[in-house]
Design a protein around this motif. Structure first.
Motif, PDB file in Angstrom:
ATOM      1  N   SER A  74       0.817  -1.333   0.040  1.00 33.16           N
ATOM      2  CA  SER A  74      -0.072  -0.046  -0.010  1.00 33.16           C
ATOM      3  C   SER A  74       0.697   1.108  -0.147  1.00 33.16           C
ATOM      4  O   SER A  74       0.477   2.160  -0.451  1.00 33.16           O
ATOM      5  N   THR A  75       2.047   1.164   0.361  1.00 28.41           N
ATOM      6  CA  THR A  75       3.111   2.225   0.307  1.00 28.41           C
ATOM      7  C   THR A  75       3.440   2.632  -0.766  1.00 28.41           C
ATOM      8  O   THR A  75       3.798   3.625  -1.191  1.00 28.41           O
ATOM      9  N   PHE A  76       3.228   1.856  -2.134  1.00 28.13           N
ATOM     10  CA  PHE A  76       3.973   2.191  -3.353  1.00 28.13           C
ATOM     11  C   PHE A  76       2.454   2.478  -4.308  1.00 28.13           C
ATOM     12  O   PHE A  76       2.683   2.734  -5.235  1.00 28.13           O
ATOM     13  N   ILE A  77       1.387   1.977  -3.819  1.00 28.65           N
ATOM     14  CA  ILE A  77       0.165   2.244  -4.599  1.00 28.65           C
ATOM     15  C   ILE A  77      -0.305   3.620  -4.719  1.00 28.65           C
ATOM     16  O   ILE A  77      -0.472   4.159  -3.712  1.00 28.65           O
ATOM     17  N   ILE A  84      -7.950   1.135  -9.435  1.00 27.74           N
ATOM     18  CA  ILE A  84      -8.032   0.193 -10.645  1.00 27.74           C
ATOM     19  C   ILE A  84      -7.498  -1.313 -10.166  1.00 27.74           C
ATOM     20  O   ILE A  84      -7.953  -2.205 -10.917  1.00 27.74           O
ATOM     21  N   ARG A  85      -6.545  -1.688  -9.320  1.00 24.86           N
ATOM     22  CA  ARG A  85      -6.305  -2.477  -8.861  1.00 24.86           C
ATOM     23  C   ARG A  85      -7.400  -3.671  -8.095  1.00 24.86           C
ATOM     24  O   ARG A  85      -7.597  -4.662  -8.327  1.00 24.86           O
ATOM     25  N   LYS A  86      -8.217  -2.649  -7.277  1.00 22.42           N
ATOM     26  CA  LYS A  86      -9.434  -3.450  -6.703  1.00 22.42           C
ATOM     27  C   LYS A  86     -10.249  -3.624  -7.739  1.00 22.42           C
ATOM     28  O   LYS A  86     -11.043  -4.951  -7.408  1.00 22.42           O
ATOM     29  N   THR A  87     -10.406  -3.074  -8.570  1.00 21.44           N
ATOM     30  CA  THR A  87     -11.630  -3.393  -9.633  1.00 21.44           C
ATOM     31  C   THR A  87     -10.940  -4.125 -10.654  1.00 21.44           C
ATOM     32  O   THR A  87     -11.434  -4.678 -11.776  1.00 21.44           O
ATOM     33  N   SER A  88      -9.671  -4.464 -10.720  1.00 17.00           N
ATOM     34  CA  SER A  88      -8.813  -5.251 -11.803  1.00 17.00           C
ATOM     35  C   SER A  88      -8.739  -4.929 -13.159  1.00 17.00           C
ATOM     36  O   SER A  88      -8.563  -5.303 -14.130  1.00 17.00           O
ATOM     37  N   LEU A  89      -9.013  -3.314 -13.123  1.00 17.90           N
ATOM     38  CA  LEU A  89      -8.738  -2.636 -14.388  1.00 17.90           C
ATOM     39  C   LEU A  89      -7.628  -2.552 -14.988  1.00 17.90           C
ATOM     40  O   LEU A  89      -7.360  -2.309 -16.033  1.00 17.90           O
ATOM     41  N   ASP A  90      -6.688  -2.609 -13.768  1.00 19.15           N
ATOM     42  CA  ASP A  90      -5.058  -2.656 -14.237  1.00 19.15           C
ATOM     43  C   ASP A  90      -4.941  -3.705 -15.180  1.00 19.15           C
ATOM     44  O   ASP A  90      -3.712  -3.589 -16.208  1.00 19.15           O
ATOM     45  N   GLU A  91      -5.910  -4.706 -15.266  1.00 22.83           N
ATOM     46  CA  GLU A  91      -5.271  -5.982 -16.186  1.00 22.83           C
ATOM     47  C   GLU A  91      -5.936  -5.734 -17.706  1.00 22.83           C
ATOM     48  O   GLU A  91      -5.411  -6.604 -18.645  1.00 22.83           O
TER      49      GLU A  91
END
Length: 187
Positions: A74-77, A84-91
């Motif tokens: 979480s210190t890098f996000i 976008i990670r929580k919703t997997s949009l980053d993929e």
């Protein structure tokens, strides 16, 4: 047949998600310094390396290791990255990896190039003999919250039982898993 289905479905998904992808790209650019996309070497079919595409969800100074090795990720996000990670949009940019032939819609998730132990475990049971996937059996069974040994067991199950029915079950379960943000390590 699977490759044809991958190309058709990925092409449709790129069209359907083009506006959301544009919005995410603008948000990332406004939220933090650095590129919109994150590219990383991953292990593909027959252990051939390829560059996976993702929307960048972390600061540019984040070490190039798997999430579980970051200590407190979480210190890098970034702010946009959390969503976008929580919703997997980053993929979503991986749809282009599928079109290129690096990946399939369903298959074992591609290991980082430096996850030597995971790669070796997968080699022993034939997991690296098939294209990696945007989603896979291990993802619906626990994603970031299971050990490498468990991932390999689930990936091996998938390799041994590949079928259109299993792929549809995995896709269906992935949709529900993403909707509930299950198995994602943000802290």
């Amino acid at each position: 047949m699977k490759r044809i289905i991958d190309i058709i479905l990925s092409g449709i998904a790129i069209i359907v998600f083009s506006i959301p992808m544009l919005i995410v790209a603008i948000w990332i650019k406004k939220d933090s310094k650095g590129p919109v996309f994150f590219k990383q070497k991953r292990t593909g079919k027959d252990c051939n390396l390829f560059e996976i595409y993702k929307f960048r969800s972390m600061r540019t100074d984040t070490p190039n290791v798997s999430t579980e090795l970051l200590g407190d990720p979480s210190t890098f996000i970034t702010k946009s990255g959390r969503f976008i990670r929580k919703t997997s949009l980053d993929e979503l940019p991986q749809l282009f990896n599928i079109i290129k032939g690096d990946m399939s819609i369903v298959g074992p998730r591609p290991a980082l190039y430096n996850q030597y132990d995971l790669i070796e475990m997968r080699n022993k049971v034939g997991v690296n003999d098939i294209r990696p996937g945007l989603t896979g059996y291990a993802q619906i069974m626990g994603r970031d919250l299971i050990s490498d040994e468990q991932k390999v067991q689930y990936d091996k199950y998938y390799v041994d039982h590949q079928s259109l029915v299993l792929d549809l079950k995995i896709i269906w379960s992935t949709v529900f898993s993403v909707a509930k943000s299950e198995g994602i390590r943000l802290k």
